[in-house]
Enzyme design. Sequence first.
Site, PDB file in Angstrom:
ATOM      1  CE  LYS A  79      -3.503  -4.346   0.544  1.00 27.33           C
ATOM      2  NZ  LYS A  79      -4.555  -3.503   1.117  1.00 27.33           N
TER       3      LYS A  79
ATOM      4  CG  ASP B   4      -2.252  -0.778   0.890  1.00 27.68           C
ATOM      5  OD1 ASP B   4      -2.531  -1.069  -0.293  1.00 27.68           O
ATOM      6  OD2 ASP B   4      -2.975  -1.124   1.848  1.00 27.68           O
TER       7      ASP B   4
ATOM      8  CB  CYS C  45      -2.685  -3.428   4.746  1.00 35.84           C
ATOM      9  SG  CYS C  45      -4.341  -2.802   4.342  1.00 35.84           S
TER      10      CYS C  45
END
Length: 175
Positions: free
Chosen positions: A96, A13, A129
């Site tokens: 994702k 991310d 995450c």
Amino acid sequence: MGNERRAALLVVDMLNDFVLPGAPLEVPAARAIMPVMRRRMDEARQAGIPVVFVCDAHAEDDPEFKIWPVHAVKDTLGAAIVDELSPQAGDLVVDKTTHSAFYGTRLEEILKENGIRHLTITGILTNICVFFTAADAVMRGFGVEVARDSVAALTSDENNFALDQMAKVLKVGVI
Ligand code: ZN
């Protein structure tokens, strides 16, 4: 980590919507870890260790937006990897839609196809995450380590708690 050919470096991310000043889910500490992350990524590439970016890529009406501000909508600039860490030839990018890089993605297949059984996880957020990806990886039998100098959260308490939980509960190697 044993045979390096069987390891991968995960980059979680590091997207404009999480990293840039004023971004919808800005994590200011993420900008400070980028130089170290770049070094780790370069070292991995030179060693033939795959660099795998896992990236939020939401639909415009993703259920997650009931909880979080709208962010990382697929194919928008906000969902793009930050310029400083742009993927290079040979790197892999996996989209994702949840906190785990494994849930509903091809990540596990991709790793297995490449004979990868060990992961070094970097990126953000340590307690979201990174944490859920580490948990999912451990449950799937991967060897996991998290690089303390290459993860970040909104607060140092959250960062430290997540690292502690990963070490104590998941037996993840915090390096
Ligand atoms: Zn998201």
